[in-house]
Enzyme design. Sequence first.
Site: not given
Lengths: 273, 389
Positions: B94, B133, B136, B165, B243, B247, B284, B344, B368
């Site tokens: 990222s 940025g 929002e 974010w 852009c 990405a 299996q 597990g 994205e």
Amino acid sequence: MKILVTVKRVPDPEQKIKLKDDRIDLSAANWQLNQFDEYAVEAALRLTEDARNPATRLGEVTVVSLGPAEVQQQLRAALAMGADKAVRVDSRDEDLDADIVARTVEKLVRRDSPDLVLMGKLAADNEGNEVGQRLAGYLGWPQATFASIIEVVEGGKALLVGREVDAGVEMKKVRLPAVVTVDLRIVAPQAIKNGRTPPDHAYPEGPRYASLKGIMAAKKKPIEELTLAQLAIQPTLRVRTVSVRLPPPRKAGIKVSSVQELVDKLHNEAKVI
Amino acid sequence: MPYRGVDYFALDDLLTEEERLVRATFRRFVDEEVLPHIGHHFRQGTFPMDLPRKLGALGALGSFLQGYGCPGLNAVAYGLMMQELERGDSGVRSFASVQGALVMYPIYAYGSDEQKDRWLPAMARGEVIGCFGLTEPDFGSNPGGMRTTAERHGSTFVLHGEKRWITSGGIADVALIWARTQPEGEVRGFLVERGTPGFSTRDIEGKFSLRASVTSELILQECVVPESAMLPGARGLRAPLSCLSQARFGICFGVLGAAMACYEEALSYCCERKQFSRPLAGHQLVQEKLVGMLEEITKGQLLAWRLGRLKEAGRLRPPQISLCKRNNVRIALQCARTARDLLGANGITDEYQAGRHMCNLESVFTYEGTDHIHTLVVGEDITGHSAFD
């Protein structure tokens, strides 16, 4: 300084070996550059640069390999690290033995007159450890094997080579031109002193990464292609492989119930105490 | 046994020497520089701050650009680099995506010569970190609704609004802020430097995912920037969306790396651990799961490879990226969950990678362009009907 470095592609040593018709089956092999040869390339680059300004080369490094067309990938990897040019002598792996390789490199050395031939001490496939010694013999040049330290001395006319032996580090002085084979610790941070890079400079441990810039530049670097015939090499094998077998599987061990029993078995059965 | 990649269909034959060398460099880089430390960073919630310069030294930042210290990689080589980085951690990939595709690329594509000279070489070296940025608090999938404004006052703009974010926000030296100009209402991009009065960041705490990556809020209050901070060539929402296409292309390859890490880990665990009379791998139900992972990874590899070749030929259309992002993130997330299952109880600790990748990929599923949005992009492309509004 003009350096010739030999490189060999080897099957991934971590891969499990499979046999087919009394031979090692390499059809699914994952080929890679022999680790000790990669160290030799790194050593050659450190000898021919000033670490403060590695973009400016102070010498020339040529990498040489014998093998089929696919070997170009390993040569390109060495060029991407920073070697200047490459030579591939076309051949099939099964048509080569250590003597043919040594005699082929000898021809190239006589043609190109490098000041130094750097090689890995052995290849991880058959661990032969003989090409360097044979080559020095054919050339009549001094040799230093298993180098873990190389220092350029006498104004570039000789090398001080350190070899790790049981009692410590043995230092040998060899006049150039010479053949030197390298060991693992030649890529330690301060293993190489070339008289230009400040002696206190510490490289990162291990061979350098091929940077993206290096990889892009390597695309434009020349790879000369030759045949054994062009070098007038008689491809007569001195070593003939009769058959190949896996070692027998190890027998399971036993558990002893007391120290007394252990001592008894070591003394009476194994006869080691 | 060192990691040697996943290649069940000899796809390496489809790669050039250069592409394999690029992958080899980053495979080793991730083994040596990322994996030994990434678990610690994930646990502590810190970004490995040594990585930007190390990645820069290798040429990894903005590597698909040409000039300004960037090597000009082709699409598949770039994708394979991202694949290896994400094998380390989605947070590291990222960082590289944001730096290269979301900040350097728009400066390269839409910036003035002064902006390019000033920012690109330093960003390529990893000395300057950027963030993007657009999102929002109230506008994620619908960036067109953005409320951040840029009001013109003579030769300056006054920025006002909030972004959320934002990857690398708290460690960025420069933020590319997308805002609507007033009174025109046109979306434009502004390069806002850290330290500009009225610009502040606040890191988002308490994340389950991408913990080795910085995620932040950006706050702009009466933040004055000169007109020279505006990207002259970027007009309208089309610019930031272009852009994002860059990405997302990297993500299509990147998530395969995470999936491969999970597959390899599960395979070796199942071959070693014995339950009942045999190794787990001899049961299996376990084999069915391992085969399912390998199958989806192999299909994803072919999809990504083809996407890259279309991009190199200039024939790539954004809905194709959407299809690939949608598929590859889905299967990677499924691989991580399956690996966690096969491990597990061990799968819930950070001694193993699968849990970390599983948590990370939840973010990649959403950011994205969410899985839903990519579905609707392809849906609109094949039906002609937009289902967005």
